[in-house]
Scaffold this active site. Structure first.
Site, short mmCIF file in Angstrom:
data_model
loop_
_atom_site.label_atom_id
_atom_site.label_comp_id
_atom_site.label_asym_id
_atom_site.label_seq_id
_atom_site.Cartn_x
_atom_site.Cartn_y
_atom_site.Cartn_z
N ARG A 1 0.76 -1.02 -0.10
CA ARG A 1 0.02 0.09 0.09
C ARG A 1 0.80 1.28 -0.25
O ARG A 1 0.76 2.00 -0.97
CB ARG A 1 -0.98 0.15 1.16
CG ARG A 1 -1.98 -1.03 0.97
CD ARG A 1 -2.91 -0.94 0.17
NE ARG A 1 -3.35 0.10 -0.15
CZ ARG A 1 -4.21 0.60 -1.38
NH1 ARG A 1 -3.86 -0.22 -2.49
NH2 ARG A 1 -4.72 2.07 -1.43
N ILE A 2 1.81 1.34 0.83
CA ILE A 2 2.48 2.51 1.17
C ILE A 2 3.65 2.75 -0.21
O ILE A 2 3.65 3.75 -0.77
CB ILE A 2 3.30 2.70 2.40
CG1 ILE A 2 2.43 2.74 3.45
CG2 ILE A 2 4.17 3.97 2.48
CD1 ILE A 2 1.35 3.92 3.42
N CYS B 1 1.83 7.26 10.33
CA CYS B 1 0.93 8.12 9.72
C CYS B 1 0.19 9.00 10.94
O CYS B 1 -0.16 10.07 10.66
CB CYS B 1 0.20 7.52 8.85
SG CYS B 1 -0.86 6.16 9.48
N THR B 2 -0.12 8.18 12.10
CA THR B 2 -0.76 9.05 13.02
C THR B 2 0.02 10.02 13.78
O THR B 2 -0.42 11.08 14.22
CB THR B 2 -1.06 8.01 13.93
OG1 THR B 2 -2.05 6.85 13.25
CG2 THR B 2 -2.09 8.53 15.10
N ASP C 1 10.23 -5.81 -5.06
CA ASP C 1 9.31 -6.73 -4.16
C ASP C 1 9.46 -8.17 -4.58
O ASP C 1 9.14 -8.66 -5.91
CB ASP C 1 7.89 -6.20 -4.36
CG ASP C 1 7.03 -6.75 -3.46
OD1 ASP C 1 6.74 -8.12 -3.13
OD2 ASP C 1 6.32 -6.03 -2.79
N GLY D 1 2.02 3.44 19.45
CA GLY D 1 3.11 4.19 19.88
C GLY D 1 3.05 5.64 19.07
O GLY D 1 4.02 6.08 19.55
#
Length: 336
Positions: free
Chosen positions: A12-13, A150-151, A34, A210
Protein backbone atom coordinates in the site's frame (compact mmCIF):
# COMPACT_ATOMS: atom_id res chain seq x y z
CA UNK A 1 18.71 17.97 -9.29
CA UNK A 2 15.73 15.71 -8.60
CA UNK A 3 16.59 12.90 -6.13
CA UNK A 4 16.62 9.41 -7.67
CA UNK A 5 14.57 7.05 -5.55
CA UNK A 6 14.18 3.30 -5.13
CA UNK A 7 11.24 1.70 -3.33
CA UNK A 8 11.57 -1.60 -1.46
CA UNK A 9 8.15 -3.14 -0.89
CA UNK A 10 5.38 -2.47 -3.41
CA UNK A 11 2.48 -2.72 -0.95
CA UNK A 12 0.00 0.00 0.00
CA UNK A 13 2.59 2.60 1.02
CA UNK A 14 5.09 1.67 -1.69
CA UNK A 15 2.50 2.10 -4.42
CA UNK A 16 1.07 5.31 -2.96
CA UNK A 17 4.56 6.79 -2.55
CA UNK A 18 5.05 6.11 -6.27
CA UNK A 19 1.75 7.84 -7.07
CA UNK A 20 2.82 10.86 -5.03
CA UNK A 21 6.23 10.92 -6.69
CA UNK A 22 4.63 10.94 -10.13
CA UNK A 23 2.02 13.53 -9.11
CA UNK A 24 4.52 16.00 -7.67
CA UNK A 25 7.54 15.35 -9.89
CA UNK A 26 9.63 16.25 -6.84
CA UNK A 27 11.54 12.96 -6.93
CA UNK A 28 12.19 10.41 -9.68
CA UNK A 29 11.50 6.77 -8.86
CA UNK A 30 13.97 4.72 -10.90
CA UNK A 31 13.70 1.29 -9.28
CA UNK A 32 11.26 -0.94 -7.38
CA UNK A 33 11.87 -4.16 -5.47
CA UNK A 34 9.35 -6.72 -4.27
CA UNK A 35 10.10 -10.45 -4.10
CA UNK A 36 6.42 -11.40 -3.95
CA UNK A 37 5.19 -9.56 -7.05
CA UNK A 38 6.21 -10.11 -10.67
CA UNK A 39 6.22 -7.13 -13.09
CA UNK A 40 2.86 -7.78 -14.79
CA UNK A 41 1.14 -8.12 -11.43
CA UNK A 42 2.89 -4.95 -10.23
CA UNK A 43 1.52 -3.17 -13.30
CA UNK A 44 -2.00 -4.38 -12.50
CA UNK A 45 -1.80 -3.48 -8.80
CA UNK A 46 -0.55 0.02 -9.56
CA UNK A 47 -3.02 0.66 -12.37
CA UNK A 48 -6.13 -0.39 -10.45
CA UNK A 49 -6.62 0.81 -6.89
CA UNK A 50 -9.87 0.22 -4.99
CA UNK A 51 -9.19 3.16 -2.68
CA UNK A 52 -7.57 5.91 -4.76
CA UNK A 53 -8.97 4.97 -8.16
CA UNK A 54 -7.43 4.01 -11.45
CA UNK A 55 -4.00 5.42 -12.32
CA UNK A 56 -4.59 8.08 -14.96
CA UNK A 57 -1.20 7.80 -16.65
CA UNK A 58 0.23 5.18 -18.97
CA UNK A 59 1.85 2.05 -17.55
CA UNK A 60 3.19 -1.06 -19.26
CA UNK A 61 5.75 -3.82 -18.80
CA UNK A 62 8.86 -3.96 -20.97
CA UNK A 63 10.96 -7.05 -20.30
CA UNK A 64 11.35 -7.14 -16.52
CA UNK A 65 10.82 -3.41 -16.05
CA UNK A 66 7.86 -1.07 -15.73
CA UNK A 67 7.48 1.89 -18.06
CA UNK A 68 5.31 4.65 -16.59
CA UNK A 69 4.49 7.69 -18.72
CA UNK A 70 7.46 6.84 -20.93
CA UNK A 71 9.99 6.51 -18.10
CA UNK A 72 11.61 3.16 -17.34
CA UNK A 73 11.58 1.90 -13.76
CA UNK A 74 13.79 -1.10 -13.00
CA UNK A 75 11.92 -3.91 -11.26
CA UNK A 76 13.77 -6.31 -8.96
CA UNK A 77 12.55 -9.31 -6.97
CA UNK A 78 15.21 -9.76 -4.28
CA UNK A 79 14.28 -11.06 -0.82
CA UNK A 80 17.48 -9.80 0.82
CA UNK A 81 17.90 -5.99 0.71
CA UNK A 82 21.67 -6.50 0.46
CA UNK A 83 21.19 -8.10 -2.96
CA UNK A 84 19.17 -5.30 -4.57
CA UNK A 85 21.39 -3.64 -7.23
CA UNK A 86 20.27 -0.07 -6.57
CA UNK A 87 23.47 1.30 -8.10
CA UNK A 88 22.55 -0.15 -11.52
CA UNK A 89 19.48 2.10 -11.69
CA UNK A 90 21.07 5.13 -10.05
CA UNK A 91 18.74 4.96 -7.03
CA UNK A 92 20.31 6.79 -4.08
CA UNK A 93 17.39 7.42 -1.73
CA UNK A 94 15.61 4.19 -0.78
CA UNK A 95 12.10 4.08 0.64
CA UNK A 96 12.01 1.03 2.90
CA UNK A 97 8.29 0.22 2.87
CA UNK A 98 8.19 -3.52 3.53
CA UNK A 99 7.47 -2.97 7.23
CA UNK A 100 10.16 -5.59 7.92
CA UNK A 101 13.51 -3.79 7.87
CA UNK A 102 12.70 -1.03 10.35
CA UNK A 103 15.90 -0.86 12.42
CA UNK A 104 19.10 0.92 11.45
CA UNK A 105 20.98 -2.38 11.22
CA UNK A 106 18.41 -4.11 9.01
CA UNK A 107 17.82 -1.07 6.78
CA UNK A 108 21.58 -0.60 6.34
CA UNK A 109 21.64 -3.72 4.15
CA UNK A 110 20.54 -1.44 1.29
CA UNK A 111 23.95 0.24 1.28
CA UNK A 112 25.58 -2.93 -0.07
CA UNK A 113 23.69 -2.42 -3.33
CA UNK A 114 24.71 1.22 -3.68
CA UNK A 115 22.05 3.10 -1.71
CA UNK A 116 23.07 6.47 -0.26
CA UNK A 117 20.23 6.99 2.22
CA UNK A 118 17.34 4.88 3.55
CA UNK A 119 14.00 6.38 4.58
CA UNK A 120 11.92 3.92 6.61
CA UNK A 121 8.19 4.46 6.04
CA UNK A 122 7.32 3.31 9.55
CA UNK A 123 8.35 4.07 13.12
CA UNK A 124 11.81 2.81 14.03
CA UNK A 125 13.18 1.64 17.37
CA UNK A 126 16.55 3.29 16.82
CA UNK A 127 16.66 5.38 13.62
CA UNK A 128 16.09 9.15 13.98
CA UNK A 129 12.42 9.98 13.34
CA UNK A 130 11.35 13.08 11.46
CA UNK A 131 7.92 14.63 11.01
CA UNK A 132 7.78 17.30 8.33
CA UNK A 133 6.76 20.66 9.75
CA UNK A 134 7.80 19.60 13.25
CA UNK A 135 11.44 18.53 13.61
CA UNK A 136 13.00 18.06 10.17
CA UNK A 137 15.36 20.94 10.98
CA UNK A 138 17.13 18.63 13.47
CA UNK A 139 18.26 16.33 10.63
CA UNK A 140 22.00 15.81 11.09
CA UNK A 141 22.89 13.61 8.14
CA UNK A 142 22.09 10.11 9.45
CA UNK A 143 22.05 7.56 6.63
CA UNK A 144 19.01 5.68 7.96
CA UNK A 145 16.03 7.77 9.04
CA UNK A 146 12.34 7.21 9.74
CA UNK A 147 9.30 9.15 8.56
CA UNK A 148 7.52 8.03 11.79
CA UNK A 149 3.92 6.79 11.45
CA UNK A 150 0.88 8.21 9.69
CA UNK A 151 -0.77 8.91 13.05
CA UNK A 152 2.31 10.67 14.45
CA UNK A 153 2.38 12.77 11.27
CA UNK A 154 -1.22 13.80 11.96
CA UNK A 155 -0.84 14.45 15.67
CA UNK A 156 2.60 16.08 15.88
CA UNK A 157 1.89 19.24 13.79
CA UNK A 158 -1.27 19.76 15.84
CA UNK A 159 0.51 19.17 19.15
CA UNK A 160 3.39 21.45 18.17
CA UNK A 161 1.02 24.27 17.27
CA UNK A 162 -0.92 23.94 20.52
CA UNK A 163 2.18 23.54 22.70
CA UNK A 164 3.97 26.52 21.14
CA UNK A 165 0.94 28.72 21.73
CA UNK A 166 -0.63 27.49 24.97
CA UNK A 167 1.83 24.99 26.59
CA UNK A 168 0.52 21.44 26.89
CA UNK A 169 0.53 19.99 30.42
CA UNK A 170 -0.70 16.57 29.33
CA UNK A 171 -2.68 14.96 26.54
CA UNK A 172 -4.45 11.73 25.61
CA UNK A 173 -4.99 10.66 22.01
CA UNK A 174 -7.35 8.16 20.45
CA UNK A 175 -6.69 7.35 16.81
CA UNK A 176 -9.91 6.26 15.13
CA UNK A 177 -8.06 4.30 12.49
CA UNK A 178 -9.15 2.66 9.24
CA UNK A 179 -8.29 -1.02 9.04
CA UNK A 180 -5.04 -2.00 7.33
CA UNK A 181 -3.47 -4.95 5.51
CA UNK A 182 -2.22 -6.47 8.77
CA UNK A 183 -5.79 -7.22 9.88
CA UNK A 184 -8.08 -10.15 9.00
CA UNK A 185 -11.05 -10.24 6.62
CA UNK A 186 -12.61 -12.96 8.82
CA UNK A 187 -11.72 -14.09 12.35
CA UNK A 188 -8.29 -15.67 12.28
CA UNK A 189 -5.22 -16.43 14.38
CA UNK A 190 -3.34 -13.49 15.87
CA UNK A 191 -1.46 -14.83 18.88
CA UNK A 192 0.17 -11.55 19.93
CA UNK A 193 -3.01 -9.47 19.57
CA UNK A 194 -6.17 -11.53 20.06
CA UNK A 195 -8.53 -8.66 19.26
CA UNK A 196 -6.50 -7.84 16.16
CA UNK A 197 -7.36 -11.25 14.74
CA UNK A 198 -11.07 -10.47 14.58
CA UNK A 199 -12.83 -9.57 11.32
CA UNK A 200 -11.78 -6.03 10.35
CA UNK A 201 -14.94 -5.07 8.45
CA UNK A 202 -17.30 -6.29 11.19
CA UNK A 203 -15.81 -4.83 14.34
CA UNK A 204 -14.59 -1.80 16.23
CA UNK A 205 -11.26 -3.10 17.56
CA UNK A 206 -9.39 -1.38 20.42
CA UNK A 207 -5.66 -1.51 19.76
CA UNK A 208 -2.38 -0.12 20.98
CA UNK A 209 -0.34 2.52 19.17
CA UNK A 210 3.02 4.10 19.82
CA UNK A 211 2.08 7.14 17.74
CA UNK A 212 1.29 9.46 20.64
CA UNK A 213 4.40 8.55 22.63
CA UNK A 214 6.44 9.07 19.46
CA UNK A 215 5.34 12.72 19.55
CA UNK A 216 7.65 13.00 22.57
CA UNK A 217 10.55 11.90 20.37
CA UNK A 218 9.94 14.53 17.70
CA UNK A 219 8.88 17.22 20.22
CA UNK A 220 11.18 16.55 23.22
CA UNK A 221 9.37 18.97 25.54
CA UNK A 222 6.27 16.73 25.26
CA UNK A 223 8.12 13.54 26.26
CA UNK A 224 6.15 11.78 28.98
CA UNK A 225 3.22 14.18 28.61
CA UNK A 226 1.32 12.54 25.75
CA UNK A 227 0.15 8.96 25.22
CA UNK A 228 -2.70 7.24 23.45
CA UNK A 229 -4.40 4.22 21.95
CA UNK A 230 -6.34 3.45 18.79
CA UNK A 231 -9.60 1.91 17.68
CA UNK A 232 -9.56 0.14 14.32
CA UNK A 233 -12.84 0.80 12.52
CA UNK A 234 -14.55 -0.82 9.49
CA UNK A 235 -13.45 1.68 6.85
CA UNK A 236 -10.75 1.06 4.25
CA UNK A 237 -8.91 4.39 4.48
CA UNK A 238 -8.87 7.82 6.20
CA UNK A 239 -8.48 8.07 9.95
CA UNK A 240 -9.18 10.60 12.69
CA UNK A 241 -7.10 11.77 15.64
CA UNK A 242 -9.07 12.64 18.78
CA UNK A 243 -6.72 14.61 21.06
CA UNK A 244 -7.81 15.69 24.53
CA UNK A 245 -5.37 18.11 26.07
CA UNK A 246 -4.87 20.15 29.24
CA UNK A 247 -3.14 23.51 28.87
CA UNK A 248 -1.02 25.52 31.29
CA UNK A 249 -2.63 28.73 30.06
CA UNK A 250 -6.27 29.79 30.04
CA UNK A 251 -7.65 29.52 26.53
CA UNK A 252 -10.98 29.55 24.70
CA UNK A 253 -11.87 27.11 21.93
CA UNK A 254 -12.01 30.04 19.51
CA UNK A 255 -8.39 30.85 20.39
CA UNK A 256 -7.44 27.22 19.74
CA UNK A 257 -9.10 27.38 16.32
CA UNK A 258 -7.41 30.68 15.51
CA UNK A 259 -3.96 29.32 16.41
CA UNK A 260 -4.41 26.26 14.21
CA UNK A 261 -5.81 28.31 11.33
CA UNK A 262 -2.83 30.67 11.54
CA UNK A 263 -0.37 27.75 11.46
CA UNK A 264 -2.19 26.15 8.53
CA UNK A 265 -1.83 29.34 6.50
CA UNK A 266 1.75 29.98 7.61
CA UNK A 267 4.60 27.68 8.69
CA UNK A 268 2.58 24.47 8.33
CA UNK A 269 0.87 25.26 5.03
CA UNK A 270 0.57 22.10 2.96
CA UNK A 271 1.04 19.92 6.05
CA UNK A 272 -1.69 21.06 8.44
CA UNK A 273 -5.06 22.05 6.95
CA UNK A 274 -8.04 23.76 8.58
CA UNK A 275 -11.71 23.32 7.78
CA UNK A 276 -15.03 24.53 9.14
CA UNK A 277 -16.98 22.42 6.64
CA UNK A 278 -19.17 19.54 7.79
CA UNK A 279 -16.89 16.89 6.34
CA UNK A 280 -16.84 13.11 6.80
CA UNK A 281 -14.01 10.65 6.26
CA UNK A 282 -14.41 10.09 2.51
CA UNK A 283 -13.97 13.83 1.95
CA UNK A 284 -10.31 13.41 2.97
CA UNK A 285 -9.63 10.53 0.58
CA UNK A 286 -6.43 11.16 -1.42
CA UNK A 287 -5.78 14.41 0.48
CA UNK A 288 -2.04 15.21 0.65
CA UNK A 289 -2.08 16.96 4.05
CA UNK A 290 -0.69 15.22 7.14
CA UNK A 291 -3.52 16.57 9.25
CA UNK A 292 -6.82 18.36 8.57
CA UNK A 293 -8.16 20.06 11.70
CA UNK A 294 -11.95 19.83 11.96
CA UNK A 295 -12.93 23.08 13.68
CA UNK A 296 -16.56 22.04 14.23
CA UNK A 297 -15.71 18.65 15.75
CA UNK A 298 -13.80 19.89 18.80
CA UNK A 299 -15.08 21.03 22.17
CA UNK A 300 -13.84 22.73 25.35
CA UNK A 301 -14.86 21.72 28.88
CA UNK A 302 -13.26 24.75 30.52
CA UNK A 303 -10.40 27.21 29.97
CA UNK A 304 -7.69 24.56 30.26
CA UNK A 305 -9.29 21.34 29.00
CA UNK A 306 -9.97 20.93 25.28
CA UNK A 307 -10.66 18.20 22.75
CA UNK A 308 -9.50 18.72 19.15
CA UNK A 309 -10.05 16.42 16.19
CA UNK A 310 -8.05 16.13 12.99
CA UNK A 311 -8.47 13.94 9.88
CA UNK A 312 -5.76 12.25 7.82
CA UNK A 313 -5.55 10.01 4.78
CA UNK A 314 -3.32 7.45 6.45
CA UNK A 315 -2.01 6.31 3.06
CA UNK A 316 -1.86 9.36 0.81
CA UNK A 317 -1.00 12.16 3.22
CA UNK A 318 1.68 10.04 4.86
CA UNK A 319 3.19 9.01 1.52
CA UNK A 320 3.34 12.66 0.43
CA UNK A 321 5.46 13.39 3.50
CA UNK A 322 7.81 10.53 2.58
CA UNK A 323 8.42 12.35 -0.72
CA UNK A 324 8.78 15.70 1.06
CA UNK A 325 11.30 14.24 3.52
CA UNK A 326 13.42 12.84 0.69
CA UNK A 327 13.44 16.24 -1.02
CA UNK A 328 14.38 17.96 2.24
CA UNK A 329 17.26 15.64 3.18
CA UNK A 330 18.61 15.56 -0.38
CA UNK A 331 18.90 19.36 -0.30
CA UNK A 332 20.57 19.23 3.11
CA UNK A 333 22.94 16.52 1.89
CA UNK A 334 23.85 18.77 -1.04
CA UNK A 335 24.61 21.63 1.36
CA UNK A 336 21.62 23.74 0.35
Amino acid sequence: MVPKVGINGFGRIGRVVLRNALETGAVEVVALNDPFIEPHYAEYMFKYDSTHGRFKGDIKVDGKDLVIDGKRIKFYQERDPANIPWKDSGAEYIVESTGVFTTTEKASAHFKGGAKKVIISAPSADAPMYVMGVNEDTYAGANVISNASCTTNCLAPLAKTLNDKFTIVEGLMTAIHAYTASQKTVDGPSSKDWRGGRAAAQNLIPSSTGAAKAVGKVIPELAGKVTGMSVRVPTVNVSLVDFTVRFAKDVTYDEVKAAIKEASEGPLKGILAYTEDDIVSTDILTDPHSSTFDAKAGIALNKNFVKVMSWYDNEYGYSRRVVDLIVYVSKKDAGQ
